[in-house]
Design a protein around this motif. Structure first.
Motif, PDB file in Angstrom:
ATOM      1  N   ASP A 107      18.006  16.835  76.420  1.00  0.00           N
ATOM      2  CA  ASP A 107      17.113  15.808  75.886  1.00  0.00           C
ATOM      3  C   ASP A 107      17.416  15.658  74.399  1.00  0.00           C
ATOM      4  O   ASP A 107      17.609  16.654  73.698  1.00  0.00           O
ATOM      5  CB  ASP A 107      15.653  16.226  76.070  1.00  0.00           C
ATOM      6  N   CYS A 108      17.435  14.429  73.903  1.00  0.00           N
ATOM      7  CA  CYS A 108      17.756  14.223  72.496  1.00  0.00           C
ATOM      8  C   CYS A 108      16.658  14.845  71.620  1.00  0.00           C
ATOM      9  O   CYS A 108      15.472  14.609  71.855  1.00  0.00           O
ATOM     10  CB  CYS A 108      17.904  12.742  72.187  1.00  0.00           C
ATOM     11  N   PRO A 109      17.036  15.617  70.611  1.00  0.00           N
ATOM     12  CA  PRO A 109      16.022  16.259  69.760  1.00  0.00           C
ATOM     13  C   PRO A 109      15.178  15.271  68.952  1.00  0.00           C
ATOM     14  O   PRO A 109      14.180  15.670  68.364  1.00  0.00           O
ATOM     15  CB  PRO A 109      16.849  17.141  68.810  1.00  0.00           C
ATOM     16  N   CYS A 110      15.543  14.004  68.931  1.00  0.00           N
ATOM     17  CA  CYS A 110      14.753  13.039  68.167  1.00  0.00           C
ATOM     18  C   CYS A 110      13.433  12.720  68.858  1.00  0.00           C
ATOM     19  O   CYS A 110      12.551  12.112  68.258  1.00  0.00           O
ATOM     20  CB  CYS A 110      15.544  11.753  67.916  1.00  0.00           C
ATOM     21  N   GLY A 111      13.322  13.137  70.141  1.00  0.00           N
ATOM     22  CA  GLY A 111      12.055  12.932  70.836  1.00  0.00           C
ATOM     23  C   GLY A 111      11.955  11.601  71.555  1.00  0.00           C
ATOM     24  O   GLY A 111      10.877  11.199  71.996  1.00  0.00           O
ATOM     25  N   SER A 112      13.079  10.916  71.717  1.00  0.00           N
ATOM     26  CA  SER A 112      13.061   9.609  72.376  1.00  0.00           C
ATOM     27  C   SER A 112      12.830   9.737  73.882  1.00  0.00           C
ATOM     28  O   SER A 112      12.471   8.766  74.545  1.00  0.00           O
ATOM     29  CB  SER A 112      14.390   8.892  72.147  1.00  0.00           C
ATOM     30  N   GLY A 113      13.067  10.968  74.430  1.00  0.00           N
ATOM     31  CA  GLY A 113      12.954  11.149  75.872  1.00  0.00           C
ATOM     32  C   GLY A 113      14.243  10.814  76.602  1.00  0.00           C
ATOM     33  O   GLY A 113      14.343  10.997  77.813  1.00  0.00           O
ATOM     34  N   LYS A 118      22.942   9.454  75.555  1.00  0.00           N
ATOM     35  CA  LYS A 118      22.536   8.038  75.556  1.00  0.00           C
ATOM     36  C   LYS A 118      21.756   7.686  74.294  1.00  0.00           C
ATOM     37  O   LYS A 118      21.233   6.588  74.182  1.00  0.00           O
ATOM     38  CB  LYS A 118      21.622   7.765  76.759  1.00  0.00           C
ATOM     39  N   CYS A 119      21.659   8.667  73.383  1.00  0.00           N
ATOM     40  CA  CYS A 119      20.805   8.415  72.218  1.00  0.00           C
ATOM     41  C   CYS A 119      21.587   8.663  70.922  1.00  0.00           C
ATOM     42  O   CYS A 119      22.355   7.816  70.508  1.00  0.00           O
ATOM     43  CB  CYS A 119      19.560   9.282  72.326  1.00  0.00           C
ATOM     44  N   HIS A 120      21.415   9.835  70.322  1.00  0.00           N
ATOM     45  CA  HIS A 120      22.008  10.064  69.003  1.00  0.00           C
ATOM     46  C   HIS A 120      23.370  10.749  69.022  1.00  0.00           C
ATOM     47  O   HIS A 120      23.849  11.201  67.985  1.00  0.00           O
ATOM     48  CB  HIS A 120      21.048  10.851  68.120  1.00  0.00           C
ATOM     49  N   SER A 121      23.990  10.851  70.174  1.00  0.00           N
ATOM     50  CA  SER A 121      25.322  11.452  70.254  1.00  0.00           C
ATOM     51  C   SER A 121      26.333  10.522  69.579  1.00  0.00           C
ATOM     52  O   SER A 121      26.136   9.325  69.525  1.00  0.00           O
ATOM     53  CB  SER A 121      25.660  11.627  71.729  1.00  0.00           C
TER      54      SER A 121
HETATM   55 ZN   LIG Z   1      17.883  10.478  69.792  1.00  0.00          ZN
END
Ligand SMILES: [Zn+2]
Length: 122
Positions: A107-113, A118-121
């Motif tokens: 799970d992305c550590p930014c908390g987006s779920g 699919k997020c901050h990678s």
């Molecule tokens: Zn993220």
């Protein structure tokens, strides 16, 4: 302190540069500030302690961020002085913190779920 954090989140390099004490501004170019702000994604700020002295104020904080596919933490005790009635960052002591590799399916550590990939990678 909080406004500097917000400025990093919104990549407002001019604001960050202005938030340095006069004697420090020449050490921090807009380009350098932008390069750093672009390379990291701040996700959480936690103020741990504040201390007011005759000379200025200390703020100890932890700022969590993602950089280079790692989960990182900036743990710093910053020192602010007042110049022209405004608080300016003079310097800080940085405490070492461990970095943790983020796996693509975590799970992305930014908390987006979302999954990290699919997020901050990057
Ligand atoms: Zn993220």
């Amino acid at each position: 302190m909080r406004s500097r954090y917000s400025a990093y989140c919104t990549k407002n390099a001019q604001y960050i540069r202005n938030s340095y004490a006069q004697s420090e501004q020449h050490n921090h170019s807009i380009e350098d500030i932008l390069a750093f702000a672009d390379a990291v994604e701040f996700i959480k700020l936690e103020i741990l302690d504040t201390e007011d002295t005759q000379e200025g104020s200390y703020v100890e904080f932890k700022a969590a961020y993602i950089a280079d596919n790692k989960s990182c933490m900036l743990h710093e005790k910053s020192f602010f002085i007042k110049e022209s009635e405004q608080w300016k960052y003079l310097n800080g002591t940085i405490y070492p913190t461990p970095e943790k590799k983020i796996n693509r399916n975590d799970d992305c550590p930014c908390g987006s779920g979302k999954k990290f990939k699919k997020c901050h990678s990057n």
